[in-house]
Design an enzyme around this catalytic site. Sequence first.
Site, mmCIF file in Angstrom:
data_model
loop_
_atom_site.group_PDB
_atom_site.id
_atom_site.type_symbol
_atom_site.label_atom_id
_atom_site.label_comp_id
_atom_site.label_asym_id
_atom_site.label_seq_id
_atom_site.Cartn_x
_atom_site.Cartn_y
_atom_site.Cartn_z
ATOM 1 N N ASP A 114 -4.586 -12.784 3.130
ATOM 2 C CA ASP A 114 -5.850 -12.341 3.723
ATOM 3 C C ASP A 114 -7.059 -12.628 2.839
ATOM 4 O O ASP A 114 -8.183 -12.275 3.205
ATOM 5 C CB ASP A 114 -5.793 -10.858 4.127
ATOM 6 N N ASP A 126 -2.645 -10.604 -2.521
ATOM 7 C CA ASP A 126 -3.236 -10.081 -1.284
ATOM 8 C C ASP A 126 -4.685 -9.691 -1.576
ATOM 9 O O ASP A 126 -5.019 -9.297 -2.696
ATOM 10 C CB ASP A 126 -2.437 -8.853 -0.827
ATOM 11 N N HIS A 179 0.815 -1.233 0.000
ATOM 12 C CA HIS A 179 0.000 0.000 0.000
ATOM 13 C C HIS A 179 0.845 1.278 0.000
ATOM 14 O O HIS A 179 0.290 2.373 -0.157
ATOM 15 C CB HIS A 179 -0.939 0.033 1.210
ATOM 16 N N HIS A 193 -6.299 -7.207 -0.689
ATOM 17 C CA HIS A 193 -6.430 -5.773 -0.952
ATOM 18 C C HIS A 193 -5.615 -5.403 -2.190
ATOM 19 O O HIS A 193 -4.560 -5.978 -2.433
ATOM 20 C CB HIS A 193 -5.929 -4.961 0.243
HETATM 21 ZN ZN LIG Z 1 -4.221 -7.157 2.527
#
Ligand SMILES: [Zn+2]
Length: 308
Positions: free
Chosen positions: A245, A162, A125, A164
């Site tokens: 995740d 991931d 991120h 996200h």
């Molecule tokens: Zn994540």
Amino acid sequence: MATRLYTHPVCLEHLVPPGHPERPDRLRAIAKVLAHDVFDPLDRVEAPLADEGMLLLAHPQTYIHRVREAIPAEGMERIDADTVVSPRSWDAALAAVGASVTAVDDVFTGRADNVFVATRPPGHHAERDRAMGFCLFNNAAIAARYARKAHVAERVAIVDWDVHHGNGTQDIFRDDPSVLYCSTHQMPLYPGTGASSETGAGNIVNVPLAPGSGSDLFREALETAILPRIDEFQPDLIIISAGFDAHHRDPLAELNFTEQDFSWATAKLMESAGRWSSNRVVSLLEGGYDLEGLGLSVAAHVGRLMKG
Ligand SMILES: [Zn+2]
């Protein structure tokens, strides 16, 4: 040759408030599963701390300075709604970057077949000049740029499974076609980016998945949208932004992947690496917040890496 594993005790000292999902226990859960004797052949190495100059491969000096200044002498400091730093966070971040770039050296010099980096804070991120989503510096982006600089890699592919979207990695490479960034992620979900229409310089492949998506849709995304692009791109190195995740046990999202999916995807990317990049695969831990799901997933992923 072998699979190399990097971690560093200082990564346990990057502290967060009670209840924060990106916590030191994540690395303890990974250490526990990798202590099993099936993982005895792993070549375990303490992560070297990166020179600060390495950070410049993906971030401007002003940003690096800002993060450094935010590190408190004691207690914790919040630098984003979700991102917290404590006195040892700087060294933990340098260990994560140091392991990532040394892993690149390992696969290019033949010290290892492939590498798994179990460090924190995670990185995907972190944008060029913005810390967010538990991330300070973008380990995968720095590793990709380092491969280009130090090992004359012409093209590097980053595959990010991931749950996200890796907005930071996309931000860093949006106008750099030497790096192909491919991501599967839940949408809608934090951070909100990652629509399939976001294609950068033609080097970004986003495959958003609706909440509830499971193994079939993940495997289809990889087989129809991502693996063919990797074959077209012919990378000299494959970096995995390995967040776990999307596992069905994870509390932060609603995808229903299993640990077998991560093993399958690992095998597929190793096949691609066998075709184009002399088997060079560097895998970097990103998310994964249910300790049991994380442990099972890392065991499946690393177990597959070790099969070579
Ligand atoms: Zn994540």
